[in-house]
Design an enzyme around this catalytic site. Structure first.
Site, short mmCIF file in Angstrom:
data_model
loop_
_atom_site.label_atom_id
_atom_site.label_comp_id
_atom_site.label_asym_id
_atom_site.label_seq_id
_atom_site.Cartn_x
_atom_site.Cartn_y
_atom_site.Cartn_z
CE LYS A 71 -4.05 1.86 0.39
NZ LYS A 71 -3.87 2.57 -0.90
CE LYS A 107 4.91 7.55 -1.35
NZ LYS A 107 4.07 7.38 0.30
CG ASN A 222 -4.83 16.30 1.50
OD1 ASN A 222 -4.47 15.39 2.26
ND2 ASN A 222 -5.95 16.69 1.30
N1 GLU Z 1 0.47 8.82 0.38
C1 GLU Z 1 0.19 8.54 1.65
C2 GLU Z 1 1.16 8.21 2.66
O1 GLU Z 1 2.36 8.60 2.43
C3 GLU Z 1 -0.92 7.71 1.77
C4 GLU Z 1 -0.84 6.30 1.13
C5 GLU Z 1 -2.13 5.50 1.15
O2 GLU Z 1 -3.15 5.82 1.34
O3 GLU Z 1 -2.00 4.08 0.48
O4 GLU Z 1 0.96 7.72 3.61
#
Ligand code: GLU
Length: 428
Positions: A71, A107, A222
């Site tokens: 994720k 990522k 955001n």
């Molecule tokens: N981009 C966000 C982070 O760095 C959220 C990642 C997600 O929701 O999978 O945590």
């Protein structure tokens, strides 16, 4: 917010190696967890509006999926590198583990500057990205989300292209989707609100009344926007905020000594966080150099932009009155600066704990998509608060008990959970 010579992957590995040695992690587990499990690097040709073709470079990297599908977000940034994405994927593994959600870490990134791309070009870039990773993502494999300079619309284009290839409806393939299209209420607030939930808990422990505090924030995307909004609602005063100016290609700090009106500041920014300087001056803001956010006489500093922003070089500018550093960004502090923060005794809420609200809400989004039943915003935010508060308390208690620096305590909990998963699976 210019790149500097620090390599985030080296920072992420240094942080990991230090804690792995501290907890005597077995060599096999250590070797496995100090690097990604798999990486894909690809090119995406995009037909530009003027008829030419531009080729963009992209990455999707999975650090670990022992605790569940990988994720993590997709970043669009002109300074993206494979090493940055490696580091960020590693931090996602620790983030999901520290808040104890059944997901791993991944990522993605594309080297591009969305400021210079039309809507149509962005759509074609997203669809091209989806085609390149279609065999490697999915609800039970790896689930992307928004991150720096990507949003719900980008996610939906990626989902739509994936579904066209997969031949079905798979709302769980991506999170951060718009409301009504499988998105969760509260997702856009989640990361910033999560930052403030854990700040509230930290201030309770330090016996500080949040409504009497002042803060300075880096970034106005955001995360920073919603952190600033909730912090102001709780009575805190944001004295300064620093953000990138796309027209001048430099950052500015906007300061108002009696506190910025965050709602008004939101009204005068664009979707990437660039603030209209003339309108800011009309609101009574002093407009200072981008780095000045760090030297303000405040109680709390919140780096909520990019990695490698707190280095020993700039740390000398920090006021002696700063009591808490709240890391809304991923990897904002370099390991050599951590040493100075420790020495100074400033309380730190480390990034992968502090900003875990976003992925926690993404997890809620997946749960709601699976049930095809959506919760109210109040329900989402209440569950988010509970999860963040529990995670903060677990890290704080360990740090107190074993006299650990907060970042190290968060790492101990996260690494132990992931190490257990790889051992239970029999990988090591
Ligand atoms: N981009 C966000 C982070 O760095 C959220 C990642 C997600 O929701 O999978 O945590």
């Amino acid at each position: 917010m210019k790149p500097n010579s620090y390599n985030p992957y080296v920072s992420a590995q240094t942080q990991f190696d230090n804690v792995a040695a501290m907890i005597n992690l077995e060599p096999g587990v250590r070797e496995l967890l100090r690097q990604p499990l798999r990486e894909i690097h690809f090119t995406i040709p995009v037909k530009m509006d003027d008829g030419s073709t531009k080729v963009f470079k992209g990455f999707r990297i999975v650090h670990n999926d022992a605790r569940g599908p990988a994720k993590g977000g997709i970043r669009f940034h002109p300074h993206e590198t494979a090493d940055t994405v490696r580091a960020l994927s590693m931090w996602m593994t620790w983030k999901c583990a520290v808040v104890d959600i059944p997901l791993g870490g991944g990522k993605g990134g594309v080297i591009c500057d969305p400021h210079n791309l039309s809507k149509g070009e962005q759509e074609r870039l997203c669809r091209g990205f989806a085609r390149r990773v279609a065999q490697n993502i999915g609800p039970v494999i790896d689930v992307p989300a928004p991150d720096v300079m990507t949003n719900g619309q980008h996610m939906l284009w990626i989902m739509d292209e994936f579904e066209a290839i997969a031949g079905g409806r798979y709302p769980g393939v991506i999170t951060g989707k718009p409301i009504g299209m499988g998105g969760s209420l509260g997702r856009k607030e989640a990361t910033g609100y999560g930052v403030i939930y854990v700040l509230r808990e930290a201030l309770k422990k330090l016996n500080i009344d949040i409504s009497k505090t002042t803060a300075s924030i880096q970034g106005f995307g955001n995360v920073a926007e919603y952190a600033a909004r909730l912090y102001s609602l709780m009575g805190g005063r944001i004295i300064a905020l620093s953000t990138w100016d796309e027209h001048d290609k430099k950052a500015y700090t906007f300061r108002k000594k009696d506190g910025l009106d965050i709602e008004k500041m939101v009204e005068i920014k664009d979707s990437f966080g660039t603030i209209d300087k003339k309108k800011a001056a009309d609101l009574g803001c002093d407009i200072l150099d981008g780095g000045e956010w760090l030297s303000q006489d405040v109680d709390i500093i919140m780096p909520c932009a990019l990695e490698n922003q707190l280095t020993p070089e700039v740390f000398t500018k920090i006021s002696d009155n700063v009591k808490v550093i709240c890391e809304g960004a991923n990897g904002p502090t370099t390991p050599d600066c951590d040493k100075l923060i420790k020495e100074k005794g400033i309380f730190i809420i480390p990034d992968f704990l502090c900003n875990a609200g976003g992925v926690t809400c993404s997890y809620f989004e997946q749960v709601q998509c699976n049930m095809n039943y959506f919760w109210t915003k109040e329900e989402v935010l209440e569950k988010l608060d509970t999860k963040m508060t529990q995670a903060f308390n677990a890290v704080y208690d360990l740090a107190e008990d074993k006299r650990l620096y907060m970042r190290d305590a968060a790492y101990v909990i996260a690494i132990n959970r992931v190490a257990e998963a790889v051992k239970l699976r029999g990988w090591v």
